[in-house]
Scaffold this motif. Structure first.
Motif, PDB file in Angstrom:
ATOM      1  N   SER A  83     -50.015   8.540  51.192  1.00 49.37           N
ATOM      2  CA  SER A  83     -49.603   9.654  50.345  1.00 49.37           C
ATOM      3  C   SER A  83     -50.515   9.684  49.136  1.00 49.37           C
ATOM      4  N   HIS A  84     -50.986  10.882  48.768  1.00 51.75           N
ATOM      5  CA  HIS A  84     -51.853  11.042  47.607  1.00 51.75           C
ATOM      6  C   HIS A  84     -51.246  12.104  46.690  1.00 51.75           C
ATOM      7  N   GLN A  85     -51.164  11.802  45.404  1.00 50.40           N
ATOM      8  CA  GLN A  85     -50.638  12.765  44.448  1.00 50.40           C
ATOM      9  C   GLN A  85     -51.562  12.831  43.229  1.00 50.40           C
ATOM     10  N   LEU A  86     -51.932  14.055  42.860  1.00 50.44           N
ATOM     11  CA  LEU A  86     -52.774  14.304  41.692  1.00 50.44           C
ATOM     12  C   LEU A  86     -51.944  14.979  40.612  1.00 50.44           C
ATOM     13  N   SER A  87     -52.236  14.678  39.359  1.00 54.93           N
ATOM     14  CA  SER A  87     -51.435  15.211  38.263  1.00 54.93           C
ATOM     15  C   SER A  87     -52.302  15.571  37.064  1.00 54.93           C
ATOM     16  N   LEU A 103     -46.223  18.517  32.791  1.00 52.41           N
ATOM     17  CA  LEU A 103     -47.075  17.922  33.808  1.00 52.41           C
ATOM     18  C   LEU A 103     -46.953  18.696  35.114  1.00 52.41           C
ATOM     19  N   VAL A 104     -48.064  18.951  35.758  1.00 50.22           N
ATOM     20  CA  VAL A 104     -48.091  19.556  37.094  1.00 50.22           C
ATOM     21  C   VAL A 104     -48.613  18.500  38.063  1.00 50.22           C
ATOM     22  N   ASN A 105     -47.922  18.305  39.174  1.00 48.59           N
ATOM     23  CA  ASN A 105     -48.398  17.344  40.170  1.00 48.59           C
ATOM     24  C   ASN A 105     -48.471  17.996  41.540  1.00 48.59           C
ATOM     25  N   VAL A 106     -49.470  17.595  42.298  1.00 44.57           N
ATOM     26  CA  VAL A 106     -49.729  18.142  43.634  1.00 44.57           C
ATOM     27  C   VAL A 106     -49.779  16.996  44.630  1.00 44.57           C
ATOM     28  N   GLY A 107     -48.902  17.031  45.627  1.00 46.43           N
ATOM     29  CA  GLY A 107     -48.938  16.068  46.711  1.00 46.43           C
ATOM     30  C   GLY A 107     -49.810  16.613  47.828  1.00 46.43           C
ATOM     31  N   LEU A 108     -50.936  15.943  48.119  1.00 48.87           N
ATOM     32  CA  LEU A 108     -51.855  16.431  49.136  1.00 48.87           C
ATOM     33  C   LEU A 108     -51.214  16.362  50.519  1.00 48.87           C
ATOM     34  N   PRO A 109     -51.610  17.252  51.429  1.00 42.91           N
ATOM     35  CA  PRO A 109     -51.023  17.260  52.778  1.00 42.91           C
ATOM     36  C   PRO A 109     -51.125  15.891  53.450  1.00 42.91           C
TER      37      PRO A 109
END
Length: 364
Positions: A83-87, A103-109
């Motif tokens: 699992s990868h998450q960018l913030s 904060l905005v976070n995006v969990g990559l597919p």
């Protein structure tokens, strides 16, 4: 006290964000401009579970506004996908008492494939596989108040709200003679709202008492969201002469899917460490009291207990942990955490595991 309010207002999610890009961003500023911030790295392990976090804070306005960038990676099992998450977010202190964070976070597919049954040529049955995946997009908001004084009794309070949308995918397919045949392929959304609250009390500049809690509110049943429907199960069972075997295969896959999603669906992937524990099922609520003592300007010890109640039918978890922080200099801190977690799933014996976290922070 400024450091305390910045950490508490972020809460267990925002305060653990990290990215070494903070230093790179400082290089992009004008040479004559003031640039300060910090970079932090943290890794946690327990059994087959792993997480690692990088965080960077870059000061945009002296002692007032900070840019936060972060990355978190997690693996819930040796045979599951990462699992990868960018913030990215901003901390803003309008006064010495208040801190506001966004904060905005995006969990990559993420996609994981599980082999349910091998090919059976004598029975004319192809190999059966299941594929599950998801991605996420969320926002975290927090506000904190700190008394920011120098008396023998000081305190801090904070509230937070996390909103996340998950796109859950599932697919059943067969494989025979090198080709795949899809039986079902579906995607559905799941929304999570997670309000949280925290408080801390500092006594004599030595003792610190803390209490945190959070509630998870889902748009649907997280145990069935993204899982196979009865219609899909019927199609699977029809292809097997032993219906009981087919049911067992899908039951095992469903439980594994729940465990794989648990950490992400907790809404606090970026704050998972030894002291919070690794959720083994979607959480309903959690609470964490703690007590810390500052032995000197360089050594601080903490003892904490965390209780997580999972959604109905999945039991609960206890986590007892300790964390020790060592300040090597004015700009370098190291810490280590150890804990024992006990998961109590209804109808099953307790499952115990040990967790360890190592971290470091450099302030510039």
């Amino acid at each position: 006290m400024r450091q305390g309010i910045r950490e508490d207002a972020r809460g267990p999610v925002i305060r653990r964000l990290a990215l070494a890009l903070g230093g790179a961003l400082a290089l992009l500023t004008a040479p004559e401009a003031h640039a300060a911030g910090s970079v932090m790295a943290e890794a946690t392990a327990g059994g087959s579970l792993r997480t690692w976090t990088l965080l960077g804070d870059l000061e945009l306005r002296k002692d007032e506004t900070f840019l936060t960038l972060g990355y978190t990676g997690a693996r819930t099992g040796s045979d599951t996908a990462l699992s990868h998450q960018l913030s990215a977010g901003v901390d803003h202190a309008p006064s010495e008492h208040w801190l506001l964070s966004g904060l905005v976070n995006v969990g990559l597919p993420k996609t994981s494939t599980t082999a349910l049954s091998p090919e059976r040529p004598l029975l004319g049955l192809p190999a059966l596989n299941a594929r599950g995946g998801y991605h996420s997009l969320g926002v975290q908001l927090a506000a904190g108040y700190d008394s920011a004084g120098f008396s023998d009794v000081e305190y801090g309070l904070d509230v937070g709200l996390g909103l996340t949308r998950y796109g859950l995918r599932r697919e059943l397919f067969t494989r025979q003679d090198g080709s795949n045949e899809s039986l079902y392929h579906r995607e559905e959304p799941l929304f999570l709202a997670r309000p949280s609250v925290g408080a801390r009390l500092v006594l004599l500049d030595k003792w610190e008492l803390g209490l945190r809690g959070g509630l998870s509110l889902y748009s649907g049943d997280p145990l069935s969201a993204g899982q196979f429907t009865q219609e899909e199960l019927t199609e699977v069972l029809r292809r097997y002469t032993n219906a009981a075997e087919g049911r067992l295969l899908l039951k095992n896959f469903t439980q594994r899917r729940i465990q794989e999603l648990a950490v992400d669906l907790s809404g606090r992937l970026l704050g998972v460490n030894a002291l919070t524990g690794f959720p083994s099922a979607p959480a309903l609520f959690d609470v964490k009291p703690s007590v810390a003592y500052r032995f000197s300007t360089r050594v601080r010890g903490q003892l904490s207990y965390a209780f997580t109640r999972y959604v109905p039918g999945e039991g609960y978890a206890h986590v007892l942990g300790t964390r020790w922080t060592f300040k090597l200099s004015g700009s370098v801190r190291l810490w280590a955490s150890l804990s024992l977690q006990s998961d109590r799933v209804e109808g099953e014996p307790p499952l115990r595991s040990g967790l360890a976290t190592l971290g470091s922070e450099l302030t510039f």
